[in-house]
Design an enzyme around this catalytic site. Structure first.
Site, PDB file in Angstrom:
ATOM      1  N   ASN A 113      31.137  -8.730  15.612  1.00 34.51           N
ATOM      2  CA  ASN A 113      31.284  -7.279  15.124  1.00 34.51           C
ATOM      3  C   ASN A 113      32.098  -7.199  14.236  1.00 34.51           C
ATOM      4  O   ASN A 113      33.180  -8.014  14.101  1.00 34.51           O
ATOM      5  CB  ASN A 113      31.152  -6.271  16.301  1.00 34.51           C
ATOM      6  CG  ASN A 113      32.467  -6.427  17.109  1.00 34.51           C
ATOM      7  OD1 ASN A 113      32.846  -7.732  17.559  1.00 34.51           O
ATOM      8  ND2 ASN A 113      33.148  -5.431  17.629  1.00 34.51           N
ATOM      9  N   CYS A 124      27.667  -4.258  14.189  1.00 33.56           N
ATOM     10  CA  CYS A 124      27.417  -4.938  15.605  1.00 33.56           C
ATOM     11  C   CYS A 124      27.294  -6.321  15.387  1.00 33.56           C
ATOM     12  O   CYS A 124      26.768  -6.789  14.371  1.00 33.56           O
ATOM     13  CB  CYS A 124      26.701  -4.401  16.378  1.00 33.56           C
ATOM     14  SG  CYS A 124      26.690  -2.496  16.938  1.00 33.56           S
ATOM     15  N   GLU A 126      25.055  -8.218  17.048  1.00 32.09           N
ATOM     16  CA  GLU A 126      23.526  -8.482  16.871  1.00 32.09           C
ATOM     17  C   GLU A 126      23.399  -8.506  15.543  1.00 32.09           C
ATOM     18  O   GLU A 126      22.464  -9.289  15.211  1.00 32.09           O
ATOM     19  CB  GLU A 126      22.997  -7.476  17.857  1.00 32.09           C
ATOM     20  CG  GLU A 126      23.138  -7.843  19.210  1.00 32.09           C
ATOM     21  CD  GLU A 126      24.625  -6.877  19.850  1.00 32.09           C
ATOM     22  OE1 GLU A 126      25.570  -6.605  18.887  1.00 32.09           O
ATOM     23  OE2 GLU A 126      24.571  -6.312  20.948  1.00 32.09           O
ATOM     24  N   CYS A 157      23.350  -1.994  21.811  1.00 30.38           N
ATOM     25  CA  CYS A 157      23.415  -0.833  21.607  1.00 30.38           C
ATOM     26  C   CYS A 157      21.901  -0.248  20.936  1.00 30.38           C
ATOM     27  O   CYS A 157      21.051  -1.306  20.494  1.00 30.38           O
ATOM     28  CB  CYS A 157      24.549  -0.193  20.366  1.00 30.38           C
ATOM     29  SG  CYS A 157      24.008  -0.554  18.716  1.00 30.38           S
ATOM     30  N   CYS A 160      21.052  -1.577  17.298  1.00 28.58           N
ATOM     31  CA  CYS A 160      20.665  -2.810  17.520  1.00 28.58           C
ATOM     32  C   CYS A 160      19.427  -3.292  18.003  1.00 28.58           C
ATOM     33  O   CYS A 160      18.508  -4.136  17.694  1.00 28.58           O
ATOM     34  CB  CYS A 160      21.770  -3.677  18.207  1.00 28.58           C
ATOM     35  SG  CYS A 160      23.099  -3.741  17.008  1.00 28.58           S
TER      36      CYS A 160
HETATM   37  N1  THU Z   1      29.594  -3.505  19.495  1.00 29.15           N
HETATM   38  C1  THU Z   1      28.579  -4.639  19.342  1.00 29.15           C
HETATM   39  O1  THU Z   1      29.180  -5.493  18.190  1.00 29.15           O
HETATM   40  N2  THU Z   1      27.612  -4.951  19.926  1.00 29.15           N
HETATM   41  C2  THU Z   1      27.131  -4.252  21.055  1.00 29.15           C
HETATM   42  O2  THU Z   1      26.048  -4.452  21.728  1.00 29.15           O
HETATM   43  C3  THU Z   1      28.127  -3.027  21.520  1.00 29.15           C
HETATM   44  C4  THU Z   1      29.037  -2.621  20.507  1.00 29.15           C
HETATM   45  C5  THU Z   1      30.725  -3.328  18.694  1.00 29.15           C
HETATM   46  C6  THU Z   1      30.562  -2.314  17.912  1.00 29.15           C
HETATM   47  C7  THU Z   1      32.095  -1.921  17.688  1.00 29.15           C
HETATM   48  O3  THU Z   1      32.850  -2.735  16.992  1.00 29.15           O
HETATM   49  C8  THU Z   1      32.871  -1.890  19.246  1.00 29.15           C
HETATM   50  O4  THU Z   1      31.575  -3.050  19.836  1.00 29.15           O
HETATM   51  C9  THU Z   1      32.727  -0.854  20.046  1.00 29.15           C
HETATM   52  O5  THU Z   1      31.840  -0.174  20.022  1.00 29.15           O
END
Ligand code: THU
Length: 202
Positions: A113, A124, A126, A157, A160
């Protein structure tokens, strides 16, 4: 919790196709689920487990590569997701996430992320993995690994899930944390009744 039979069903669908990677990852996930039954399937009958193991054995013997090949591929994808997580840029949430995508030719694409001072622009893990893979010419994926430091494993999320579904609707999704806890799903479980490109072609 997903049972071995659930993954086996998908493995059988791909078994006779040219998509041996998909069949292999599903067969390996069925094997993984069978080995987890003590932890996750308290009510899961021993007879059902030995049936599953027999079916997995039979299926594996028909795959182009041994089951162990897929075990190693998933292990490498997990390790790279955990390693990439440490490079996350998350100064606002301190929530570090790493991801690996397994492309249809077994190449791996990693992401973490990347947060932004304008919070809503955050990307994110993913999605960074996916855009990297697409930029390198890969448009079809068989596996997704997500790594985060949470006891209850962190799933992709909603945004994603939709983007992944466009490129990886038949993928196995593996969630891991730093303590070796793991859960697996199919992408279709995580996004049932999904919108997809097929609607645009109607
Ligand atoms: N986040 C991800 O990178 N992937 C996920 O599956 C859930 C959330 C990140 C986005 C943000 O930088 C942090 O986690 C908090 O939401």
């Amino acid at each position: 919790m997903t049972t071995p039979q659930h993954f086996l069903h998908h493995a059988e669908l791909f078994q006779t196709s040219t998509d041996q990677l998909f069949a292999g990852l599903y067969a390996e996930s069925a094997h993984w689920a069978a080995s987890q039954h003590g932890n996750y399937h308290a009510s899961y009958h021993a007879e059902a487990q030995s049936d599953a193991l027999a079916a997995i054995h039979h299926l594996s013997s028909q795959l182009a590569k041994p089951l162990q090949h897929y075990t190693q591929l998933i292990a490498e994808a997990k390790q790279r997701a955990l390693e990439t997580r440490t490079r996350a840029h998350a100064p606002f949430s301190n929530f570090l996430v790493g991801a690996t995508l397994i492309a249809e030719d077994e190449s791996l694409f990693i992401g973490c992320n990347v947060e932004c001072s304008s919070y809503g622009l955050t990307i994110c893990a993913e999605r960074t993995a996916l855009v990297s893979g697409v930029a390198q010419g890969k448009k079809r994926y068989a596996g997704v690994v997500v790594a985060a430091d949470t006891d209850e494993l962190t799933p992709p999320c909603g945004a994603c899930r939709q983007l992944l579904y466009d490129f990886a609707p038949d993928s196995v999704v593996v969630l891991v944390n730093l303590r070796g806890t793991e859960k697996r799903f199919t992408m279709k479980e995580l996004l049932p009744e999904a919108f997809s490109v097929t609607f645009l072609q109607k």
